[in-house]
Every structure is written in structure tokens, then in C-alpha cells.
Scaffold this active site. Structure first.
Site, short mmCIF file in Angstrom:
data_model
loop_
_atom_site.label_atom_id
_atom_site.label_comp_id
_atom_site.label_asym_id
_atom_site.label_seq_id
_atom_site.Cartn_x
_atom_site.Cartn_y
_atom_site.Cartn_z
N SER A 165 -5.13 12.14 -19.99
CA SER A 165 -6.28 11.24 -19.85
C SER A 165 -6.64 10.66 -21.21
O SER A 165 -6.17 11.13 -22.25
CB SER A 165 -7.49 11.99 -19.28
OG SER A 165 -7.99 12.91 -20.24
N CYS A 166 -7.49 9.65 -21.20
CA CYS A 166 -7.92 9.04 -22.47
C CYS A 166 -8.64 10.06 -23.34
O CYS A 166 -8.43 10.11 -24.56
CB CYS A 166 -8.79 7.83 -22.21
SG CYS A 166 -10.28 8.17 -21.22
N THR A 167 -9.48 10.89 -22.73
CA THR A 167 -10.24 11.87 -23.52
C THR A 167 -9.34 13.00 -24.01
O THR A 167 -9.54 13.51 -25.12
CB THR A 167 -11.42 12.42 -22.71
OG1 THR A 167 -10.96 12.84 -21.42
CG2 THR A 167 -12.50 11.36 -22.55
N ARG A 187 -23.99 9.97 -8.98
CA ARG A 187 -23.32 8.66 -9.05
C ARG A 187 -23.84 7.69 -8.00
O ARG A 187 -23.31 6.59 -7.87
CB ARG A 187 -21.81 8.84 -8.96
CG ARG A 187 -21.21 9.16 -10.31
CD ARG A 187 -19.71 9.22 -10.26
NE ARG A 187 -19.25 10.60 -10.18
CZ ARG A 187 -17.99 10.98 -10.31
NH1 ARG A 187 -17.05 10.08 -10.52
NH2 ARG A 187 -17.65 12.25 -10.23
N ASN A 190 -11.44 4.04 -24.85
CA ASN A 190 -10.84 4.76 -23.74
C ASN A 190 -9.90 3.90 -22.90
O ASN A 190 -9.13 4.43 -22.10
CB ASN A 190 -11.92 5.38 -22.84
CG ASN A 190 -13.07 4.44 -22.54
OD1 ASN A 190 -13.98 4.29 -23.36
ND2 ASN A 190 -13.03 3.81 -21.38
N ARG A 206 0.82 -1.21 0.00
CA ARG A 206 0.00 0.00 0.00
C ARG A 206 0.85 1.26 0.00
O ARG A 206 0.44 2.30 -0.53
CB ARG A 206 -0.93 -0.01 1.22
CG ARG A 206 -2.02 1.03 1.18
CD ARG A 206 -2.93 0.90 2.40
NE ARG A 206 -3.64 -0.37 2.39
CZ ARG A 206 -4.80 -0.58 1.76
NH1 ARG A 206 -5.35 0.41 1.05
NH2 ARG A 206 -5.40 -1.74 1.82
#
EC number: 1.2.1.72
Length: 339
Positions: A154-156, A200, A318, A81
Site C-alpha cells: 500500500s502507499c502507507t 464513513r 499517497n 467486468r
């Protein structure tokens, strides 16, 4: 010499990075020596081999204790962790690909370096204090050897930035708006359940759900001149993969729709080959699943209003497209050397 890579976080992007490495034939360039993931080893192996979006992995996968075998390659599995406790120095790690989606600050990057990694690449946007943010195909040539803590955006952002660059270079963009129509993600609920974002709390499979996005900030990070000239909104839709982006820009030069399409088609065949693709086929989102491009322009949806307002629709996987760009950026970071 083969680059020694460790992956921190073996979720959607982490697993797709490994799959993309093996499917793209780049194992002579990159070797994964360790994966750190809090989940158990058996689960890691199972989800690498069987994937709802991308199908069964073609390579033989087996798990023996805290070792993951892919064919004849063995990867050490860790479940730590605390970044500071990771054995990157002992494993002689060149680049850590942090795919947790949790870590992304300069302090997190420094922790990886102090653990012994030579460089760090985050699979998501980081702060302004990172050494660089790369959208491969657009600005990777700005990387320097001293850039040790890098974000792959980011993917976008990877999807839309090449299109914005092409349109700006050709027509001169004044301003723009972006709507991201994104597949559901792990931070949504299967059935109604509590979440700090009340939208959400609702079942992902039953609604189109507006969510916050920092895509406008991602655009201005790559192109500072567009500060306060782009806005973005995002909705999540009940699919598990592939995203569509609706891009609208006002431009200085008068233009016709066919000229926009010709520009993007030529780019896909030329300077942006492998990054941008172009289609006029009557396709739907599932047809772009497992597509390695950052952006696929749907030429059937290009519109121009009043000669200066352009609307385009751009697709991307994505997960898969972004995972391939992670590999591209990793190799670009290594190519400029370590300091």
C-alpha cells in the site's frame, strides 16, 4: 524490448500510473497496450487530462471510439467486468497492473494469468498466498522469475517500511506505533449518506474521521519479526491528497534526535536516493503534492524521549509516489524474466 502492460482499473492509481509513465520518460521501457475500466471512454480520457490534485496532463490526450490516444501512442479501451473475459493473450500482455482496489486475491491473479497475462501486479495489499509483496527500495531483490502474482503493498506501507528498516538496522527496534493521517478517499461521503462503517457515513470535508487500517499487518508482512510488536491507527482528514505518518518506535540503543535525522538524511542522499527524501524546511502537506518519493522525512518534527523512544513525521504523496513505485516494481518483475 519494450514491456507490454495492461491496466485493470483506471481510477486514482491507474490514471497516475499512466501519467507517471509519461512524465518519467520510461516509455521506451513500458508500453500501455490496453486499459480496462467500467466507466465510459470519454470520461476516462477527460479524467486523465484534467486532474484536481495533479493538474492538467502535459501530453495531448484524445479519445476516438474505444481508443485512447496519448500523443502518437494508441491504447485500446475495454469495459469488461469479468477478468476471465479480458483479451490479455490476444494483446500479448507481459504484466497486468491491477489498480481496481477490488481484486487482490490469488484467485484473481490466476484469472489474469489464465486470460493470458504473464505476470500480475496488484496496487494494494493481497493475501498471504500471493507469490510476493514488494516494497520497492527494500525487498525487490527477493523477486524471482517464478513470482507471477505480486502485490505492491500500500502507499502507507511503502512510506513507512524504508524508515522502519533504517531505524531497525541502526538502533534496533523493539516495538512501535503508527498513526496515519490520510487524505480523504473515494469510499467516503461528500455529504452524510449511508455506509456500513458508521463513521464513513459522515461528510468527508467536515470531519477528521477514524478508519480501520491494516498497516500493522503490512509491516509484519515485510518484516515478520515485528509480529505483535507494531500497532497502527488511521484517521482521514479533509484534504484530497498527501498523507502524513506519525511513527513512534522504542529502540535498544540510546540515541539523540540529531543522530536519527543524520541517519535518515544520509539514507536519502545515498542508498535510498529516489525512495526517501529529507527536509527541514517549514513545509505543509500541499508542498508534497506530486512528489515521487515513497517517503519524505520532516526532520523538524523528530523527537527523542528518554534516549530510547523516537518519534518522526514522514510525508508522502499517497497517489503519485505509489504510482511511481508501481512502475519501478513492474520493471523489477520484468528484469528477472518470465517463466
Amino acid at each position: 524490448m519494450t514491456l507490454r502492460v495492461a491496466i485493470n482499473g483506471f481510477g486514482r492509481i491507474g490514471r497516475n500510473v499512466v501519467r507517471a509513465l509519461y512524465e518519467s520518460g520510461r516509455r521506451a521501457e513500458i508500453s500501455v497496450v490496453a486499459i480496462n475500466e467500467l466507466a465510459d471512454a470519454a470520461g476516462m480520457a477527460h479524467l486523465l487530462k484534467y486532474d484536481t490534485s495533479h493538474g492538467r496532463f502535459a501530453w495531448d490526450v484524445r479519445q476516438e471510439g474505444e481508443q485512447l490516444w496519448i500523443g502518437n501512442d494508441v491504447i485500446r479501451l475495454l469495459h469488461e467486468r469479468d477478468i476471465n473475459a479480458l483479451p490479455w493473450k490476444a494483446l500479448d500482455v507481459d504484466v497486468v497492473l491491477d489498480c481496481t482496489g477490488v481484486y487482490g486475491s490469488r484467485a484473481d491473479g490466476i484469472a489474469h494469468l489464465e486470460a493470458g497475462a504473464r505476470k500480475v501486479l496488484f496496487s494494494h495489499p493481497g493475501g498471504n498466498d500471493l507469490d510476493a509483496t514488494v516494497v520497492y527500495g527494500v525487498n525487490e531483490e527477493e523477486l524471482r522469475a517464478e513470482h507471477r502474482i505480486v502485490s505492491n503493498a500500500s502507499c502507507t506501507t511503502n512510506c513507512i517500511i524504508p524508515i522502519i528498516k533504517l531505524m531497525d538496522d541502526a538502533f534496533g527496534i523493539e516495538s512501535g506505533t503508527v498513526t496515519t493521517i490520510h487524505s480523504a478517499m473515494h469510499d467516503q461521503q461528500v455529504i452524510d449518506a449511508y455506509h456500513p462503517d458508521l463513521r464513513r457515513t459522515r461528510a468527508a470535508s467536515q470531519s477528521i474521521i477514524p478508519v480501520d487500517t491494516r498497516l500493522a499487518a503490512g509491516i509484519t508482512r515485510i518484516f515478520p519479526k515485528f509480529h505483535d510488536r507494531f500497532e497502527a491507527i488511521a484517521v482521514r482528514v479533509p484534504t484530497i491528497n498527501v498523507t502524513a505518518i506519525d511513527l513512534s518506535v522504542t529502540v535498544q540503543k540510546p540515541v539523540k534526535a540529531y543522530e536519527v535525522n543524520l541517519l535518515l538524511q544520509k539514507a536519502a542522499q545515498g542508498a535510498f536516493h529516489g525512495i526517501v527524501d529529507y527536509t527541514e524546511l517549514p513545509l505543509v502537506s500541499t508542498d508534497f503534492n506530486h512528489d515521487p518519493h515513497s517517503a519524505i522525512v520532516d526532520g523538524t518534527q523528530t523527537r527523542v524521549s528518554g534516549a530510547h523512544l523516537i518519534k518522526t513525521l514522514v510525508w508522502c504523496d499517497n497517489e503519485w509516489g505509489f504510482a511511481n513505485r508501481m512502475l519501478d516494481t513492474t520493471l523489477a518483475m520484468a528484469a528477472i524474466g518470465f517463466r
